[in-house]
Structures are given as structure tokens and as C-alpha cells.
Enzyme design. Sequence first.
Site, mmCIF file in Angstrom:
data_model
loop_
_atom_site.group_PDB
_atom_site.id
_atom_site.type_symbol
_atom_site.label_atom_id
_atom_site.label_comp_id
_atom_site.label_asym_id
_atom_site.label_seq_id
_atom_site.Cartn_x
_atom_site.Cartn_y
_atom_site.Cartn_z
ATOM 1 N N GLY A 62 64.688 9.663 44.914
ATOM 2 C CA GLY A 62 63.533 9.487 45.784
ATOM 3 C C GLY A 62 63.707 10.198 47.107
ATOM 4 O O GLY A 62 62.919 9.999 48.031
ATOM 5 N N THR A 64 63.436 13.014 49.839
ATOM 6 C CA THR A 64 62.404 14.014 50.121
ATOM 7 C C THR A 64 62.939 15.026 51.128
ATOM 8 O O THR A 64 63.977 14.836 51.740
ATOM 9 C CB THR A 64 61.133 13.351 50.665
ATOM 10 O OG1 THR A 64 61.450 12.641 51.874
ATOM 11 C CG2 THR A 64 60.549 12.366 49.662
ATOM 12 N N SER A 88 58.274 11.037 45.186
ATOM 13 C CA SER A 88 58.291 10.740 46.611
ATOM 14 C C SER A 88 58.150 9.252 46.868
ATOM 15 O O SER A 88 58.422 8.769 47.963
ATOM 16 C CB SER A 88 57.167 11.499 47.335
ATOM 17 O OG SER A 88 55.905 11.166 46.777
ATOM 18 N N ASN A 89 57.744 8.502 45.837
ATOM 19 C CA ASN A 89 57.553 7.063 45.984
ATOM 20 C C ASN A 89 57.631 6.419 44.599
ATOM 21 O O ASN A 89 56.993 6.907 43.664
ATOM 22 C CB ASN A 89 56.202 6.771 46.630
ATOM 23 C CG ASN A 89 56.074 5.353 47.116
ATOM 24 O OD1 ASN A 89 56.287 4.411 46.367
ATOM 25 N ND2 ASN A 89 55.737 5.190 48.388
ATOM 26 N N PHE A 90 58.401 5.360 44.468
ATOM 27 C CA PHE A 90 58.614 4.730 43.169
ATOM 28 C C PHE A 90 57.825 3.439 42.983
ATOM 29 O O PHE A 90 57.971 2.772 41.964
ATOM 30 C CB PHE A 90 60.107 4.466 42.957
ATOM 31 C CG PHE A 90 60.866 5.699 42.568
ATOM 32 C CD1 PHE A 90 61.091 6.003 41.233
ATOM 33 C CD2 PHE A 90 61.322 6.575 43.532
ATOM 34 C CE1 PHE A 90 61.766 7.154 40.881
ATOM 35 C CE2 PHE A 90 62.009 7.735 43.184
ATOM 36 C CZ PHE A 90 62.235 8.023 41.844
ATOM 37 N N HIS A 122 55.566 4.158 58.883
ATOM 38 C CA HIS A 122 56.843 3.729 58.314
ATOM 39 C C HIS A 122 57.746 3.156 59.404
ATOM 40 O O HIS A 122 57.451 3.273 60.594
ATOM 41 C CB HIS A 122 57.549 4.896 57.620
ATOM 42 C CG HIS A 122 57.016 5.198 56.263
ATOM 43 N ND1 HIS A 122 55.936 6.030 56.059
ATOM 44 C CD2 HIS A 122 57.397 4.774 55.024
ATOM 45 C CE1 HIS A 122 55.686 6.106 54.762
ATOM 46 N NE2 HIS A 122 56.547 5.352 54.118
ATOM 47 N N LYS A 126 62.986 6.051 59.545
ATOM 48 C CA LYS A 126 62.591 7.177 58.687
ATOM 49 C C LYS A 126 62.524 8.447 59.527
ATOM 50 O O LYS A 126 61.768 8.529 60.491
ATOM 51 C CB LYS A 126 61.240 6.902 58.018
ATOM 52 C CG LYS A 126 60.845 7.967 56.997
ATOM 53 C CD LYS A 126 59.636 7.535 56.198
ATOM 54 C CE LYS A 126 59.246 8.573 55.152
ATOM 55 N NZ LYS A 126 60.336 8.820 54.180
ATOM 56 N N GLY A 132 57.104 11.818 52.309
ATOM 57 C CA GLY A 132 56.936 12.540 51.049
ATOM 58 C C GLY A 132 55.732 12.060 50.277
ATOM 59 O O GLY A 132 55.022 12.845 49.636
ATOM 60 N N THR A 133 55.468 10.744 50.353
ATOM 61 C CA THR A 133 54.292 10.195 49.682
ATOM 62 C C THR A 133 53.008 10.752 50.286
ATOM 63 O O THR A 133 52.070 11.110 49.562
ATOM 64 C CB THR A 133 54.297 8.661 49.782
ATOM 65 O OG1 THR A 133 55.487 8.162 49.177
ATOM 66 C CG2 THR A 133 53.086 8.062 49.083
#
Length: 224
Positions: A62, A64, A88-90, A122, A126, A132-133
Amino acid sequence: MIEQIARDRGHEIVSVIDIDNQQDFESDAFASADVAIEFTNPTAAYGNYQKAWAKGVKVVSGSTGWMKEHGDDVKQACAGGQTLFWASNFSIGVAIFSAVNRYLARIMNQFPQYDVEMEETHHVHKLDHPSGTAITLGEQIVEALDRKTAWAEDTTDPQLLRIDHIRRGEVPGIHTVRYDSEADLITITHDAHSRKGFALGAVLAAEYTSQHQGLLTISDMFKF
């Protein structure tokens, strides 16, 4: 959290590697793994993929921020037999949100009176921005809307999709897409309550990756 969920689902953790025990990439324990789950940072990610692949271990990642420099290298490696599941997001919710975003953008291409913008929020730890999302969602919008040529931060150019970022407290992640016109405002938002959804998604991706090969992503696992 990933470890706990993996164990709850009946999996065994054979190795945990951080900056202080990089030598464990060479261990028999690591080589025995079916899948490595990799969440680090843009400077370390690609090197970690290479170390895992060298031991015949598939990777779920994950991280980025590495694609611009190493995207072609990864595609070539996966075409040559290596396996990387990258997203980019799970979060399962974000996967659903992404499908809604693509569908809505295709509809809104018919209604140029609506301008579109995005915002992501966020936690303060970060480092990269936009997330990335947000980039993934933005690229979906740009692909669907004839009136947008690319995404950008801090822009007033009407041909660009503006993405704003906010860093606040311990927010797990909020992504909002707004279509605004003189008549009304259409908004879709995904607001993560905790990181548990991301951790579960990573373990589900590892389960999927253990049975598949090549360059994989969320759209392969969830057939939206």
C-alpha cells in the site's frame, strides 16, 4: 492490526521486518512466506519489492509515491513472473467509493455546468500529498471528464481538477468529491472511522495474491 487480523483468520506470521532488522530479508523464515505485506514509504518500497521477489515471495503493498520513478520497472518485473498486489487504499469501503466515483464521473461528463474538485484529509504523520487514494480517484475523474485534462494542487485553472489536502490530528482518512453548479451541489464522501478496514483489506489482498500472479489491484479482487 494487520498481524492480529491475519492470525484471527488462521494465518501464520513468519517474519516481521523493519528498519532495524533488514538482514531478515535473507532469512529462511522470510523465504518461507507465501506473501509479504509491505506498508512503508516511497523511498523504501521498490527496494523491498526486489528483496522479496529475490526470495520468491509475492508482495502486497500500500506504499505510494514510488510509481513515477519505478512504475515501469515493476510492470516489467511482473510481466517476467513476479507478483505485486498494489493499491493506494485497501479499504473495502474505498473500493466501493471508487466504483461510485467512476460511475458518477461518467454521468457528469454530460453536464458541463458542474465544476468538480476534491479534498482529502489525513493524520499529521502522513508525509505525501495528495494521498495516493486521492490521486487514484482524481485520475478516474480526469479520464471520464472531457473538460479536465489533469489534476493539480493549488490551481485555479478550469481545465485542471483541483485536489486540496488537509493534515489534522489522527484522522485515518477522508476523501470528498464535489460537483458544484449555480443550481446545486452534489457531494460524495468516504470517511474512515478507523484503520481496521484498511488492515482487513490488506489481509484479504494477501489471501487473494497467494492464489494469483502478476500485477494485481483492488479491481481484480472486487469485480465492480
